[in-house]
Design a protein around this motif. Sequence first.
Motif, PDB file in Angstrom:
ATOM      1  N   TYR A   1      -8.777 -32.424  16.407  1.00  0.00           N
ATOM      2  CA  TYR A   1      -8.644 -31.181  17.062  1.00  0.00           C
ATOM      3  C   TYR A   1      -8.302 -31.302  18.606  1.00  0.00           C
ATOM      4  CZ  TYR A   1      -8.882 -26.488  18.384  1.00  0.00           C
ATOM      5  OH  TYR A   1      -8.978 -25.026  18.843  1.00  0.00           O
ATOM      6  N   ASN A   2      -6.951 -31.193  18.912  1.00  0.00           N
ATOM      7  CA  ASN A   2      -6.446 -31.296  20.097  1.00  0.00           C
ATOM      8  C   ASN A   2      -6.785 -32.545  20.679  1.00  0.00           C
ATOM      9  OD1 ASN A   2      -5.773 -28.637  20.012  1.00  0.00           O
ATOM     10  ND2 ASN A   2      -7.254 -27.566  21.268  1.00  0.00           N
TER      11      ASN A   2
ATOM     12  N   GLU B   1      -4.601 -35.135  21.611  1.00  0.00           N
ATOM     13  CA  GLU B   1      -3.410 -35.869  21.880  1.00  0.00           C
ATOM     14  C   GLU B   1      -3.591 -36.961  22.843  1.00  0.00           C
ATOM     15  OE1 GLU B   1      -0.496 -33.295  23.724  1.00  0.00           O
ATOM     16  OE2 GLU B   1      -1.750 -32.477  25.333  1.00  0.00           O
TER      17      GLU B   1
ATOM     18  N   ASP C   1      -5.293 -33.181  10.986  1.00  0.00           N
ATOM     19  CA  ASP C   1      -5.250 -32.313  11.936  1.00  0.00           C
ATOM     20  C   ASP C   1      -5.546 -31.046  11.651  1.00  0.00           C
ATOM     21  OD1 ASP C   1      -4.402 -30.963  14.140  1.00  0.00           O
ATOM     22  OD2 ASP C   1      -2.199 -30.596  13.461  1.00  0.00           O
TER      23      ASP C   1
ATOM     24  N   SER D   1      -4.556 -28.142  15.405  1.00  0.00           N
ATOM     25  CA  SER D   1      -4.485 -28.394  16.703  1.00  0.00           C
ATOM     26  C   SER D   1      -3.435 -27.451  17.555  1.00  0.00           C
ATOM     27  CB  SER D   1      -4.292 -30.013  17.088  1.00  0.00           C
ATOM     28  OG  SER D   1      -5.221 -30.586  16.570  1.00  0.00           O
ATOM     29  N   ARG D   2      -3.788 -27.016  18.886  1.00  0.00           N
ATOM     30  CA  ARG D   2      -2.631 -26.472  19.401  1.00  0.00           C
ATOM     31  C   ARG D   2      -1.970 -27.148  20.309  1.00  0.00           C
ATOM     32  NH1 ARG D   2      -7.064 -22.019  21.782  1.00  0.00           N
ATOM     33  NH2 ARG D   2      -8.150 -24.009  21.973  1.00  0.00           N
ATOM     34  N   ASP D   3      -2.092 -28.649  20.509  1.00  0.00           N
ATOM     35  CA  ASP D   3      -1.384 -29.360  21.412  1.00  0.00           C
ATOM     36  C   ASP D   3      -0.349 -30.260  20.659  1.00  0.00           C
ATOM     37  OD1 ASP D   3      -2.925 -31.263  20.022  1.00  0.00           O
ATOM     38  OD2 ASP D   3      -4.168 -31.880  21.912  1.00  0.00           O
TER      39      ASP D   3
ATOM     40  N   THR E   1      -0.989 -33.025  18.998  1.00  0.00           N
ATOM     41  CA  THR E   1      -1.913 -33.674  17.900  1.00  0.00           C
ATOM     42  C   THR E   1      -0.896 -34.107  16.695  1.00  0.00           C
ATOM     43  OG1 THR E   1      -4.049 -33.273  18.682  1.00  0.00           O
ATOM     44  CG2 THR E   1      -3.808 -34.035  16.342  1.00  0.00           C
TER      45      THR E   1
ATOM     46  N   LYS F   1     -15.367 -31.797  22.074  1.00  0.00           N
ATOM     47  CA  LYS F   1     -15.019 -30.567  21.182  1.00  0.00           C
ATOM     48  C   LYS F   1     -16.261 -29.665  20.695  1.00  0.00           C
ATOM     49  CE  LYS F   1     -10.821 -31.410  21.627  1.00  0.00           C
ATOM     50  NZ  LYS F   1     -10.994 -32.832  22.156  1.00  0.00           N
TER      51      LYS F   1
END
Length: 325
Positions: A14-15, A17, A50, A53-55, A57, A215
Amino acid sequence: MDKSVNLYVVVPCYNEEAVLHETSKRMLELFGNMKSEGLINDKSRIVFVDDGSRDKTWSIINDLTKEHTEIAGVKLAKNAGHQNALFGGLMTVKDSCDCAISIDADLQDDINVIPEMVKNYLDGYDVVYGVRNKRDTDTFFKRTTAVGFYKLMHLMGVNIVFNHADYRLMSKRALDGLAQFHERNLFLRGMVPLVGYRSTSVYYDRNERFAGESKYPLKKMLSFAFDGITSFSISPIRMISAFGAVVCVIAVAMAVYALVQKIIGHAGAGWASLMMSIWFIGGVQLLSVGLIGEYIGKLYKEVKRRPRYIIEAYVNETSEAEKSE
């Protein structure tokens, strides 16, 4: 007879990257060494899950699968939470592997004990727990609260491995056993020991996080701990019942005392003690109702039978598993 293992390593993300390239690099190096030793076969995979995720990833996972056949990816349609993402990854790969290892992407858990886990599997163990030797990388507050949490869980009768998070190996039949647990409020650290089968532990020193942020801030840690307690023990409700019985006994004693004082003419105004009693009992009642409400809320979630997760996409071969569970 070829004893090489078809191993799948499931990595919920999760996020992440900032760490994915380094995590994949180290895991691929480890896979190469294990293949050269004949410990795992060419069908073994590293599966990144994944969790909405908001990035970048998922974009990075996609690129990695194109560069390396050993890497596969699973994308959830939305953020389902760490436990659901981990469970979803394990259920996705369970029909394709001999055993699966779950590990977080942040490189805090030592991947160098993975060969030892696999060797334990070859020795006949269905579950191999990764257990921390110490928690020196944690803050004093996190270390103290974590130790307190494990002790509290044991006190309440929950079978949980001390200083074990979600770094573990499970055989295919152990994964099949885990799949029979249908609850929506997942607490895998408590569920896996309930599966049974032969188990052991390997020990390692926990590292600093390679990059990125945790996280699990304090709010999420407290929520996770509370979910663990209320999902596996009814002791809190029994404690409320016991406390209620004690308060009733005290109330009867106080009533007798007040009556005696009235008869002998020593009764005073008693405003302060009356107010304190009212506020105290009122607070206990609200706390008790709230705790019972937590259990009712869990029942409410269970009976709706909503999916724990929904899979949006696969990249590279993982499994023919259902796209929702």
